[in-house]
Design a protein around this motif. Sequence first.
Motif, PDB file in Angstrom:
ATOM      1  N   ALA A  98      51.925  57.198  62.584  1.00 20.98           N
ATOM      2  CA  ALA A  98      51.375  57.847  61.221  1.00 20.98           C
ATOM      3  C   ALA A  98      50.010  58.184  61.702  1.00 20.98           C
ATOM      4  O   ALA A  98      49.136  57.329  61.355  1.00 20.98           O
ATOM      5  CB  ALA A  98      51.622  57.320  59.905  1.00 20.98           C
ATOM      6  N   LEU A  99      49.699  58.978  62.718  1.00 21.13           N
ATOM      7  CA  LEU A  99      48.482  59.275  62.880  1.00 21.13           C
ATOM      8  C   LEU A  99      47.813  60.623  62.740  1.00 21.13           C
ATOM      9  O   LEU A  99      48.649  61.722  62.752  1.00 21.13           O
ATOM     10  CB  LEU A  99      48.410  59.069  64.603  1.00 21.13           C
ATOM     11  N   LYS A 100      46.666  60.791  62.013  1.00 23.23           N
ATOM     12  CA  LYS A 100      46.177  62.275  61.755  1.00 23.23           C
ATOM     13  C   LYS A 100      45.628  62.862  63.172  1.00 23.23           C
ATOM     14  O   LYS A 100      45.693  64.188  63.338  1.00 23.23           O
ATOM     15  CB  LYS A 100      44.954  62.145  60.868  1.00 23.23           C
ATOM     16  N   THR A 125      52.211  61.832  53.911  1.00 25.95           N
ATOM     17  CA  THR A 125      52.793  60.404  53.289  1.00 25.95           C
ATOM     18  C   THR A 125      54.241  60.763  52.854  1.00 25.95           C
ATOM     19  O   THR A 125      54.785  59.595  52.766  1.00 25.95           O
ATOM     20  CB  THR A 125      51.884  60.397  51.890  1.00 25.95           C
ATOM     21  N   GLU A 126      54.690  61.905  52.407  1.00 29.99           N
ATOM     22  CA  GLU A 126      56.278  61.889  51.848  1.00 29.99           C
ATOM     23  C   GLU A 126      57.093  61.738  52.920  1.00 29.99           C
ATOM     24  O   GLU A 126      57.968  60.783  52.934  1.00 29.99           O
ATOM     25  CB  GLU A 126      56.423  63.311  51.489  1.00 29.99           C
ATOM     26  N   LYS A 127      56.909  61.880  54.207  1.00 28.91           N
ATOM     27  CA  LYS A 127      57.592  61.551  55.366  1.00 28.91           C
ATOM     28  C   LYS A 127      57.289  60.157  55.860  1.00 28.91           C
ATOM     29  O   LYS A 127      58.378  59.480  56.267  1.00 28.91           O
ATOM     30  CB  LYS A 127      57.094  62.527  56.541  1.00 28.91           C
ATOM     31  N   PHE A 128      56.251  59.724  55.739  1.00 29.66           N
ATOM     32  CA  PHE A 128      55.910  58.246  55.937  1.00 29.66           C
ATOM     33  C   PHE A 128      57.070  57.586  55.064  1.00 29.66           C
ATOM     34  O   PHE A 128      57.645  56.555  55.505  1.00 29.66           O
ATOM     35  CB  PHE A 128      54.379  57.856  55.627  1.00 29.66           C
ATOM     36  N   LEU A 129      57.083  57.735  53.587  1.00 27.26           N
ATOM     37  CA  LEU A 129      57.553  56.765  52.797  1.00 27.26           C
ATOM     38  C   LEU A 129      59.146  57.065  53.004  1.00 27.26           C
ATOM     39  O   LEU A 129      60.018  56.232  52.853  1.00 27.26           O
ATOM     40  CB  LEU A 129      57.512  57.324  51.242  1.00 27.26           C
ATOM     41  N   GLY A 147      46.858  60.470  55.270  1.00 33.25           N
ATOM     42  CA  GLY A 147      47.488  60.917  54.016  1.00 33.25           C
ATOM     43  C   GLY A 147      47.174  60.448  52.593  1.00 33.25           C
ATOM     44  O   GLY A 147      47.672  60.512  51.572  1.00 33.25           O
ATOM     45  N   ASN A 148      45.604  59.972  52.793  1.00 35.29           N
ATOM     46  CA  ASN A 148      45.141  59.361  51.573  1.00 35.29           C
ATOM     47  C   ASN A 148      45.896  58.329  50.987  1.00 35.29           C
ATOM     48  O   ASN A 148      45.909  57.912  49.845  1.00 35.29           O
ATOM     49  CB  ASN A 148      44.845  60.444  50.308  1.00 35.29           C
ATOM     50  N   LEU A 149      46.570  57.532  51.853  1.00 31.69           N
ATOM     51  CA  LEU A 149      47.252  56.337  51.587  1.00 31.69           C
ATOM     52  C   LEU A 149      46.608  55.465  51.813  1.00 31.69           C
ATOM     53  O   LEU A 149      46.199  54.976  52.761  1.00 31.69           O
ATOM     54  CB  LEU A 149      48.558  56.299  52.489  1.00 31.69           C
ATOM     55  N   ASN A 150      46.475  54.424  50.514  1.00 34.27           N
ATOM     56  CA  ASN A 150      45.541  53.442  50.532  1.00 34.27           C
ATOM     57  C   ASN A 150      46.288  52.048  50.949  1.00 34.27           C
ATOM     58  O   ASN A 150      47.468  52.059  50.990  1.00 34.27           O
ATOM     59  CB  ASN A 150      44.742  53.278  49.219  1.00 34.27           C
ATOM     60  N   ARG A 156      52.889  48.160  49.722  1.00 31.19           N
ATOM     61  CA  ARG A 156      54.286  48.163  48.946  1.00 31.19           C
ATOM     62  C   ARG A 156      55.262  48.821  49.327  1.00 31.19           C
ATOM     63  O   ARG A 156      56.439  48.241  49.136  1.00 31.19           O
ATOM     64  CB  ARG A 156      53.718  48.831  47.475  1.00 31.19           C
ATOM     65  N   ALA A 157      55.055  49.994  50.067  1.00 31.50           N
ATOM     66  CA  ALA A 157      56.062  50.508  51.055  1.00 31.50           C
ATOM     67  C   ALA A 157      56.823  49.617  52.011  1.00 31.50           C
ATOM     68  O   ALA A 157      57.757  49.809  52.342  1.00 31.50           O
ATOM     69  CB  ALA A 157      55.611  51.852  51.228  1.00 31.50           C
ATOM     70  N   LEU A 158      56.030  48.761  52.579  1.00 33.93           N
ATOM     71  CA  LEU A 158      56.489  47.979  53.670  1.00 33.93           C
ATOM     72  C   LEU A 158      57.071  46.859  53.372  1.00 33.93           C
ATOM     73  O   LEU A 158      57.382  46.087  54.312  1.00 33.93           O
ATOM     74  CB  LEU A 158      55.088  48.064  54.527  1.00 33.93           C
TER      75      LEU A 158
END
Length: 340
Positions: A98-100, A125-129, A147-150, A156-158
């Motif tokens: 997940a790289l910008k 972010t949606e595709k990441f989750l 993706g502004n993912l803190n 929590r997702a991992l």
Amino acid sequence: MGAGALTLANQYKPSAITLDMYLPDMDGWRVLDRMKQDLGARHIPVCVISTDDSRERAFKSGAMAFVEKPIRSKEVLDEMLDKLRAYVVRPQRNVLVALKDAAARKELVAQVEEEQIHAVVVRSTEKFLQALEEEQFDCVVIEDGFGNLNPHDCKRALQDQSTLGPLPLVVLRTGPATEGRTPWTSDDTVTVQEVQTVPRLFDQTLMALHQTWRGCPRPSVRCSTSSTRPASRSRQAGADRRRRHAQHLRAGHGAGGARHGHRLVRQRPRRDQPGGQRPADQGGADGHHDAGDGRHGDHEGDPQAAAGKNLPMIAVTAKAMKGDREKCIEAGPGTTCPSR
């Protein structure tokens, strides 16, 4: 024995290693550190056996699994060994990218695919989750601020991705830390490694996946019974990338040399030189100098000798000198090279 374990790891290339931190001849942490600095052994998965307060340090030092002492039952060891075996026999490693930065993403994916690693690339972010829900990953590579993912939401997702231990999370931070942003920290869910460049990102990804780097390709050998064809553009591009990676790992490291041991000590870099530059950042020592034993120094009171205490060292010794490898490793050099 710790020194013997390092020798055996290089000699037999085991599929996995269990390492007790309390060894009679060497500190277990030193053995683990030496293994992770050795290009021939750093990819071998290591299960650390120690007290619970060593868990975080073990994973941060590169261990893949951890067993707490005292071991409660035989079933605990059996379960850990079964999980280790399932990991090492699996033919493919999976990494979520997940790289910008499009250029960094393209370069990293090209490099990992050459190492037969399956990379899943996401751009939102949606595709990441969604990817985390659909697949199991051995490592996650993410750019700070993706993706502004803190970090809290990411962890929590991992949390369902870890198997033997915390999931390796390699974070690319290309600029200075933004004020007020939550830092990335390791915990029971993830083990965080931060890097600033794409070559280091690739290197840390291989480390996290316990994958050996194939390095620069061997030169082709002409055969008189068959015709030769020029390398394809994709193969040549891959060779160029691996060559650049090797050059990057060596970048910034000068080279120095001395024929006598006492001169080598005198040449050790000092930080008070003009410009604050060190003339050499690595050293090589022959186990049998023309003047004195290369394994032992007589300059304990010399401040220049003290300055080189933490300098990475490669010891060169003869194959015929039995026990030299173990003695050199115990003395401190990161690796040894047999001379012809």
